[in-house]
Design a protein around this motif. Sequence first.
Motif, PDB file in Angstrom:
ATOM      1  N   GLY A   1      75.561  87.720   1.561  1.00  0.00           N
ATOM      2  CA  GLY A   1      75.914  86.566   2.419  1.00  0.00           C
ATOM      3  C   GLY A   1      77.473  86.867   2.840  1.00  0.00           C
ATOM      4  O   GLY A   1      78.016  87.705   2.500  1.00  0.00           O
ATOM      5  N   LYS A   2      77.400  85.937   3.838  1.00  0.00           N
ATOM      6  CA  LYS A   2      78.516  86.077   4.509  1.00  0.00           C
ATOM      7  C   LYS A   2      79.920  85.745   3.837  1.00  0.00           C
ATOM      8  O   LYS A   2      81.133  86.344   4.241  1.00  0.00           O
TER       9      LYS A   2
ATOM     10  N   ARG B   1      82.412  80.467   3.204  1.00  0.00           N
ATOM     11  CA  ARG B   1      83.020  79.465   2.505  1.00  0.00           C
ATOM     12  C   ARG B   1      83.919  79.536   1.492  1.00  0.00           C
ATOM     13  O   ARG B   1      85.171  79.142   1.596  1.00  0.00           O
TER      14      ARG B   1
ATOM     15  N   HIS C   1      76.970  76.411  -2.822  1.00  0.00           N
ATOM     16  CA  HIS C   1      76.426  76.794  -1.491  1.00  0.00           C
ATOM     17  C   HIS C   1      75.125  77.501  -2.009  1.00  0.00           C
ATOM     18  O   HIS C   1      74.030  77.463  -1.463  1.00  0.00           O
TER      19      HIS C   1
ATOM     20  N   MET D   1      73.613  77.553  -4.981  1.00  0.00           N
ATOM     21  CA  MET D   1      72.338  76.740  -5.512  1.00  0.00           C
ATOM     22  C   MET D   1      71.803  76.123  -4.422  1.00  0.00           C
ATOM     23  O   MET D   1      70.496  75.605  -4.589  1.00  0.00           O
ATOM     24  N   SER D   2      72.460  75.615  -3.428  1.00  0.00           N
ATOM     25  CA  SER D   2      71.782  74.772  -2.453  1.00  0.00           C
ATOM     26  C   SER D   2      70.694  75.596  -1.534  1.00  0.00           C
ATOM     27  O   SER D   2      69.591  75.179  -1.224  1.00  0.00           O
TER      28      SER D   2
ATOM     29  N   ASP E   1      66.980  74.843  -1.626  1.00  0.00           N
ATOM     30  CA  ASP E   1      66.390  74.678   0.012  1.00  0.00           C
ATOM     31  C   ASP E   1      65.066  75.698   0.081  1.00  0.00           C
ATOM     32  O   ASP E   1      64.187  75.305   0.828  1.00  0.00           O
TER      33      ASP E   1
ATOM     34  N   ARG F   1      68.824  85.969   2.301  1.00  0.00           N
ATOM     35  CA  ARG F   1      69.792  87.101   2.264  1.00  0.00           C
ATOM     36  C   ARG F   1      69.289  88.144   2.128  1.00  0.00           C
ATOM     37  O   ARG F   1      69.474  89.428   1.232  1.00  0.00           O
TER      38      ARG F   1
ATOM     39  N   ALA G   1      79.228  68.012  -2.083  1.00  0.00           N
ATOM     40  CA  ALA G   1      77.919  68.470  -2.779  1.00  0.00           C
ATOM     41  C   ALA G   1      76.713  67.269  -2.817  1.00  0.00           C
ATOM     42  O   ALA G   1      75.544  67.730  -2.547  1.00  0.00           O
TER      43      ALA G   1
ATOM     44  N   VAL H   1      76.044  67.372   0.863  1.00  0.00           N
ATOM     45  CA  VAL H   1      74.697  68.395   1.017  1.00  0.00           C
ATOM     46  C   VAL H   1      73.395  67.556   0.769  1.00  0.00           C
ATOM     47  O   VAL H   1      72.536  67.574   1.359  1.00  0.00           O
TER      48      VAL H   1
ATOM     49  N   GLN I   1      70.534  66.454   3.300  1.00  0.00           N
ATOM     50  CA  GLN I   1      69.188  67.075   2.981  1.00  0.00           C
ATOM     51  C   GLN I   1      68.003  66.161   2.810  1.00  0.00           C
ATOM     52  O   GLN I   1      66.930  66.123   3.343  1.00  0.00           O
TER      53      GLN I   1
ATOM     54  N   LYS J   1      74.719  68.016   5.672  1.00  0.00           N
ATOM     55  CA  LYS J   1      73.988  69.083   4.969  1.00  0.00           C
ATOM     56  C   LYS J   1      74.944  70.322   4.920  1.00  0.00           C
ATOM     57  O   LYS J   1      74.848  71.156   4.189  1.00  0.00           O
TER      58      LYS J   1
ATOM     59  N   PHE K   1      79.354  75.849  12.832  1.00  0.00           N
ATOM     60  CA  PHE K   1      78.459  76.509  12.089  1.00  0.00           C
ATOM     61  C   PHE K   1      77.158  76.405  12.318  1.00  0.00           C
ATOM     62  O   PHE K   1      76.281  77.195  12.441  1.00  0.00           O
TER      63      PHE K   1
HETATM   64  C1  GRG Z   1      73.996  70.732  -3.330  1.00  0.00           C
HETATM   65  C2  GRG Z   1      73.341  69.052  -5.200  1.00  0.00           C
HETATM   66  C3  GRG Z   1      73.022  69.898  -4.041  1.00  0.00           C
HETATM   67  C4  GRG Z   1      71.894  69.928  -3.748  1.00  0.00           C
HETATM   68  C5  GRG Z   1      71.235  70.850  -2.726  1.00  0.00           C
HETATM   69  C6  GRG Z   1      68.329  71.909  -1.038  1.00  0.00           C
HETATM   70  C7  GRG Z   1      69.483  71.007  -0.779  1.00  0.00           C
HETATM   71  C8  GRG Z   1      70.429  70.023  -1.916  1.00  0.00           C
HETATM   72  C9  GRG Z   1      70.528  71.288   0.544  1.00  0.00           C
HETATM   73  C10 GRG Z   1      70.109  72.239   1.519  1.00  0.00           C
HETATM   74  C11 GRG Z   1      71.355  72.764   1.871  1.00  0.00           C
HETATM   75  C12 GRG Z   1      71.347  73.755   3.058  1.00  0.00           C
HETATM   76  C13 GRG Z   1      70.363  74.940   2.531  1.00  0.00           C
HETATM   77  C14 GRG Z   1      71.794  73.869   4.351  1.00  0.00           C
HETATM   78  C15 GRG Z   1      71.873  74.733   5.308  1.00  0.00           C
HETATM   79  C16 GRG Z   1      73.312  75.462   5.515  1.00  0.00           C
HETATM   80  C17 GRG Z   1      73.331  76.611   5.976  1.00  0.00           C
HETATM   81  C18 GRG Z   1      73.500  76.726   7.382  1.00  0.00           C
HETATM   82  C19 GRG Z   1      73.214  77.900   5.219  1.00  0.00           C
HETATM   83  C20 GRG Z   1      73.173  79.215   5.592  1.00  0.00           C
HETATM   84  O1  GRG Z   1      74.718  79.475   5.421  1.00  0.00           O
HETATM   85  P1  GRG Z   1      75.098  81.077   5.636  1.00  0.00           P
HETATM   86  O2  GRG Z   1      74.673  81.644   6.878  1.00  0.00           O
HETATM   87  O3  GRG Z   1      74.335  81.799   4.525  1.00  0.00           O
HETATM   88  O4  GRG Z   1      76.632  81.135   5.215  1.00  0.00           O
HETATM   89  P2  GRG Z   1      75.089  83.097   3.832  1.00  0.00           P
HETATM   90  O5  GRG Z   1      73.736  83.656   3.064  1.00  0.00           O
HETATM   91  O6  GRG Z   1      75.855  84.179   4.658  1.00  0.00           O
HETATM   92  O7  GRG Z   1      75.938  82.746   2.663  1.00  0.00           O
END
Ligand code: GRG
Length: 368
Positions: A115-116, A119, A148, A150-151, A155, A167, A221, A226, A230, A253, A290
């Motif tokens: 991943g990048k 954060r 991040h 875990m989300s 997701d 990833r 979170a 988030v 979601q 989100k 972003f």
């Molecule tokens: C956090 C309590 C809690 C629950 C999670 C499933 C869910 C609830 C939320 C989904 C959140 C989600 C996946 C949002 C998208 C965010 C996003 C643009 C992700 C991609 O991020 P990058 O590009 O990924 O930074 P890498 O892999 O580079 O880290």
Amino acid sequence: MDKLASGCLRHRAPSSKPYTPFQRSPSLLAPAAGRGRSRGRSVSIVVRCVLGARPGTATTTELKGRDDGIGGSFDFERYMSVRAAAVHDALDRALPLGLPERLYESMRYSVLAGGKRVRPVLAVAACELVGCDSAAATPVACAVEMIHTMSLIHDDMPCMDDDSLRRGRPSNHVAFGEFTALLAGDALLALAFEHMARGCAELGVPAERTLRAVAELGSAAGTGGVAAGQVADKANEGLPVSLAMLEYIHVHKTARLLEAAAVSGAIIGGGDDAEIESVRRYARCIGLLFQVVDDVLDMTSTSEQLGKTAGKDVEADKATYPKLLGVDQARAYAAELLTMAEAELEGFDADRAAPLRHLARFIAYRQH
Ligand code: GRG
């Protein structure tokens, strides 16, 4: 920059109202009225491409910095790779294999998949911005990456986006099964806060700073970020979505966690309230930026380029910025957000602000 900025005015922030659900969020992004800090020396940065026009980072820098990329001028790629590698190593140490082995394997599989690391690097850079050593921010940087990750695991699950690629490798539930993936996500969320509390204490971070950062990350979170975003996203699937709702979803989100990463870093680093609020406004801009970029990339890139399934938003007929605004206007909006983010850094020392300035551009110009 002029070329970038010229198309940015159509979606300018209408007001400076506070952060309220279901309110068009650019109102949050209005630059603050005059802060009392002197301007630092400007950084020499040449922007060589327009949004979406060229792979890699957007910046060319003069190289004569320290080994970690910080110095009289600044090597962003070096900075990013050194900081991201340090975070990766810290995550590796924070998550040694243990029992139950399958749970640990599943957690490590996603956290260490790469991943990048945007954060955690944001957290570290914000800590450095306010004059503190990067090491102090390592526990909070790891915590935000665990949240991040875990989300992402949740997701991808069948009850959410049902995605099999993440990833660049099979999603966690594909590799480990659904219940393990669910629990790996749960355990990562819990570990994030445990790791932060212990790690900050070990480093001697004042407890009130740690508490404040824990509250910031917890809100981002959960119901203040988030999870709320979601829920709104899922509840609106298949429905016509207004621009205001789209922005609510994306701010919560995606943007809130990026914001909390930077703000937590500044808190841990001992920033004063004015500095922390500047960091917050900067990070809100880049958080939304972003997601706007993410939407554009989903529409314009391949799965190979992204390391995750491309074109999913279009296929699912999801509301996105390019869908609601068109690709060109979505890019113009991204350019506006970039300009606003950079403006928030102007009151800081230019050398210390260089990583965040470049990070904003990295986010704007990224290709995956
Ligand atoms: C956090 C309590 C809690 C629950 C999670 C499933 C869910 C609830 C939320 C989904 C959140 C989600 C996946 C949002 C998208 C965010 C996003 C643009 C992700 C991609 O991020 P990058 O590009 O990924 O930074 P890498 O892999 O580079 O880290």
